[in-house]
Write a protein that holds these residues in place. Structure first.
Motif, PDB file in Angstrom:
ATOM      1  N   GLY A   6       0.972  -1.115   0.080  1.00 17.15           N
ATOM      2  CA  GLY A   6      -0.015   0.007   0.070  1.00 17.15           C
ATOM      3  C   GLY A   6       0.942   1.024  -0.090  1.00 17.15           C
ATOM      4  N   HIS A  59      -5.344   5.031   5.968  1.00 16.90           N
ATOM      5  CA  HIS A  59      -4.146   5.337   6.899  1.00 16.90           C
ATOM      6  C   HIS A  59      -4.297   6.925   6.879  1.00 16.90           C
ATOM      7  N   TYR A 142      -2.489   2.698  13.659  1.00 15.28           N
ATOM      8  CA  TYR A 142      -2.165   2.451  12.372  1.00 15.28           C
ATOM      9  C   TYR A 142      -1.554   1.204  11.935  1.00 15.28           C
ATOM     10  N   GLN A 146      -2.589  -1.683   9.150  1.00 15.05           N
ATOM     11  CA  GLN A 146      -1.559  -2.249   8.150  1.00 15.05           C
ATOM     12  C   GLN A 146      -1.307  -3.655   8.186  1.00 15.05           C
ATOM     13  N   ASP A 149      -4.325  -5.202   6.322  1.00 19.37           N
ATOM     14  CA  ASP A 149      -4.114  -4.996   5.095  1.00 19.37           C
ATOM     15  C   ASP A 149      -3.523  -5.986   4.468  1.00 19.37           C
ATOM     16  N   GLN A 164       9.237   0.990   7.029  1.00 16.17           N
ATOM     17  CA  GLN A 164       8.084   0.013   7.526  1.00 16.17           C
ATOM     18  C   GLN A 164       8.687  -1.407   8.084  1.00 16.17           C
TER      19      GLN A 164
END
Ligand code: TRP
Length: 351
Positions: A6, A59, A142, A146, A149, A164
């Protein structure tokens, strides 16, 4: 392989966005497809790989935002991804907001994620700064979104930037604990995803200051090459890029202490696929008067066709809506079985 990644929608896209995340995604899509084709040719069949790419618009709610700007950025980023080579027929391309399964799974995972894990996330600490008390709850949770996701799609690989990596490790921890706590060994609900962190991630710096990242928020237009820039603008910006008076060195060591020269050589290399050493083998000893026009040329060659597609698609709201609607419907289909399995494992009654 199932690759999922993403990107937060932003406007004013530039060369740094392209050579950073976007081009990596395109390569991943193309490489996996070539790999599948080779396997089919060799053995007659292959497990088909799949790439899913999405705009992380949910997000974006973790930080103060302007709704109109978010909507515009989501559409603009979609146009850019397609212009750069993400093919909505070959990859699943969508925005989170049209796939409510992400938010649903996040809630389910909130029961598994631990406060202590989230408290260790460095991005939250960086972004909340001294203002932890007034940071949004979304900024704190957050990383759970994720995790949802990628776990939703049984992602095996997740291409992300170095920053990340910690979030991906958290996604693995959540998956592992959920599998342990709620399902039997032989039928885990979630796949543990592996991060793919591009090694040579070209760090593209400002054309006005070789020590600052190229950024959409730099007040100087001359500091960046925008995806909407035409050939003349590109050439002009490259010719005016800050440099030093020395000719280019003949080896990489000679770039030390010359951030502007190093940046331009790095960009040339990133655009042509050559290592900086190879670029310097060609241009070492030459001045910027010779190098800059050559750089401008290769940039125009790469960005020209992207720009044309981008500018056209950006204005075609109907086409963009159709791309995102189709992508979202495919994504919902892909994610539904895992979400059901998670509800089931948790003892939630549905149907
Ligand atoms: N947090 C990522 C970033 O800022 C974007 C993102 C959201 C993402 N969800 C994701 C990346 C899932 C990979 C997988 O870059």
């Amino acid at each position: 392989m199932r690759v999922v990644s993403g990107i937060q929608p932003t406007g004013n896209l530039h060369l740094g966005n392209y050579l950073g995340a976007i081009r990596n995604w395109v390569r991943m899509q193309d490489t996996l497809e070539a790999h599948d084709r080779a396997q089919i040719a060799e053995s007659g069949s292959a497990q088909k790989s799949e790439t899913l790419f999405f705009l992380a618009d949910l997000h974006a709610l973790s930080q103060p935002h302007d709704p109109a700007a978010l909507r515009a950025a989501t559409l603009e980023m979609t146009a850019a991804l397609v212009a750069c080579g993400i093919d909505p027929d070959r990859s699943v391309l969508f925005n989170q907001a049209q796939v409510p399964l992400h938010a649903e799974l996040q809630w389910l995972l909130n029961g598994t994620a631990r406060m202590g894990w989230l408290n260790r996330m460095t991005q939250f600490k960086d972004k909340s700064g001294k203002n932890r008390e007034s940071a949004s709850v979304a900024l704190f949770t957050y990383p759970v979104l994720q995790a949802a996701d990628v776990l939703l799609y049984q992602a095996t690989h997740v291409p992300v930037g170095e920053d990340q990596k910690q979030h991906l490790e958290l996604a693995r921890d959540i998956a592992q604990k959920f599998n342990n706590d709620f399902c039997c060994e032989d039928a885990p609900v979630f796949t543990l995803p592996e991060p793919i962190i591009p090694g040579e991630a070209a760090r593209i710096m400002s054309l006005r200051d070789g020590s600052a990242k190229m950024s959409k928020s730099d007040p100087s237009e001359m500091s960046r090459i925008n995806l909407v820039d035409d050939a003349d603008t590109i050439m002009q910006k490259i010719k005016k890029a800050k440099t030093d008076p020395e000719p280019l060195p003949s080896d990489v060591a000679g770039l030390a202490g010359r951030p502007e020269a190093a940046n331009l050589v790095g960009i040339y290399g990133a655009l042509t696929g050559a290592e900086p050493a190879a670029v310097l083998a060609d241009f070492g000893g030459k001045g910027f008067g010779a190098f800059k026009p050559a750089l401008g040329e290769v940039m125009i060659e790469t960005l020209g066709p992207i720009r044309d597609r981008f500018v056209t698609l950006k204005q075609d709201r109907e086409a963009l809506d159709a791309i995102l609607a189709r992508g979202a419907s495919k994504a919902r289909e892909r994610g539904a079985p895992t979400l059901s399995a998670a509800y089931q494992a948790l003892g939630l009654v549905r149907h």
